[in-house]
Design an enzyme around this catalytic site. Sequence first.
Site, PDB file in Angstrom:
ATOM      1  N   PRO A  89       0.381  -1.575   0.244  1.00 15.68           N
ATOM      2  CA  PRO A  89       0.060  -0.548   0.281  1.00 15.68           C
ATOM      3  C   PRO A  89       0.808   0.884  -0.235  1.00 15.68           C
ATOM      4  CG  PRO A  89      -0.388  -1.264   1.861  1.00 15.68           C
ATOM      5  CD  PRO A  89       0.378  -2.172   1.434  1.00 15.68           C
ATOM      6  N   GLU A 116       2.098  -8.079   8.208  1.00 19.34           N
ATOM      7  CA  GLU A 116       2.051  -6.124   8.430  1.00 19.34           C
ATOM      8  C   GLU A 116       2.205  -5.797   7.405  1.00 19.34           C
ATOM      9  OE1 GLU A 116      -0.054  -4.743  10.178  1.00 19.34           O
ATOM     10  OE2 GLU A 116      -0.750  -6.024  10.618  1.00 19.34           O
ATOM     11  N   ARG A 154      -4.134  -8.308 -20.413  1.00 21.21           N
ATOM     12  CA  ARG A 154      -5.068  -7.806 -22.261  1.00 21.21           C
ATOM     13  C   ARG A 154      -4.445  -6.860 -23.465  1.00 21.21           C
ATOM     14  NH1 ARG A 154     -10.354  -6.840 -21.289  1.00 21.21           N
ATOM     15  NH2 ARG A 154     -10.489  -5.059 -21.674  1.00 21.21           N
ATOM     16  N   ASP A 169     -10.544   0.305 -24.634  1.00 24.53           N
ATOM     17  CA  ASP A 169     -10.538   1.055 -23.630  1.00 24.53           C
ATOM     18  C   ASP A 169     -10.647   2.621 -22.581  1.00 24.53           C
ATOM     19  OD1 ASP A 169     -11.713  -2.566 -22.876  1.00 24.53           O
ATOM     20  OD2 ASP A 169      -9.534  -2.629 -22.245  1.00 24.53           O
TER      21      ASP A 169
HETATM   22  N1  ADE Z   1      -1.399  -5.204  -0.140  1.00 28.29           N
HETATM   23  C1  ADE Z   1      -1.871  -4.366   0.742  1.00 28.29           C
HETATM   24  N2  ADE Z   1      -2.447  -3.882   0.380  1.00 28.29           N
HETATM   25  C2  ADE Z   1      -2.197  -3.368  -0.896  1.00 28.29           C
HETATM   26  C3  ADE Z   1      -2.591  -2.264  -1.895  1.00 28.29           C
HETATM   27  N3  ADE Z   1      -3.531  -1.293  -1.575  1.00 28.29           N
HETATM   28  N4  ADE Z   1      -2.208  -2.432  -2.733  1.00 28.29           N
HETATM   29  C4  ADE Z   1      -0.748  -3.506  -3.140  1.00 28.29           C
HETATM   30  N5  ADE Z   1      -0.491  -4.269  -2.635  1.00 28.29           N
HETATM   31  C5  ADE Z   1      -0.966  -4.144  -1.053  1.00 28.29           C
END
Ligand code: ADE
Length: 233
Positions: A89, A116, A154, A169
């Site tokens: 993330p 985590e 794709r 697309d």
């Molecule tokens: N792992 C946990 N959350 C994630 C996300 N939003 N994007 C990519 N990998 C992740």
Amino acid sequence: MRIDILTLFPEMFTGFLDGSLLGAARASGLLDVRVTNIRDFAEGVHRQVDDRPFGGGPGMLLMPGPVVECVESVQCEALSPGHLVMLTPAGRRLDQSVVEELARHERLVLMCGRYEGFDDRVRQTLHPDEISIGDFVLSGGEVAAMVIVDAVARLVPGVIGDAESARQDSFSGAERLVEGPQYTRPREFRGLQVPEVLLSGDHRRIAEWRHEQAVTATRQRTQPINQPQRSMP
Ligand code: ADE
């Protein structure tokens, strides 16, 4: 194109990879997707892959050893080590231009985290391209890796029967517009008619109408919702 997925949960990918578009692309040899279990590179009888964070804190972290050894082993399997991607993330946000960039590589290696996250020395050792699929937290990188495999596949020439379809697309092309509304039969459904222009056979008018609709749809979706309207000065 070859894509390697490194994960602690290889079974999550079985149904996904056998599905219609990807299954056919793999069967025809256009796409070579391989899944490797990070746990195969763990040591000891318990094959431990995770541990508590130094300094305290919640959850468990993936230990650097099994992850780095897994990556190095998989990278050595082919002439090209491939473009290494860490799903996290904290990474740069995925969008269609990042997908296009990833699709230009002949090989991708996708690292899926769990718990985590990764011990930071994985990042310091391997310098991966860190990618997030959005500002929310998944329980692991697996679903994010599936998003990347699907969107990249794709764009591999031949995977979608009709190359024009990928070019039209949403988010493709210089303007990065979302696609406007589309219609199929019947011409009338519960009193709703197919726009007359689409039945006209006039390809120039149809193209113009579609472009206008795409501009409108793009403007509408980028406008914030549930926000108080600012009054004009
Ligand atoms: N792992 C946990 N959350 C994630 C996300 N939003 N994007 C990519 N990998 C992740």
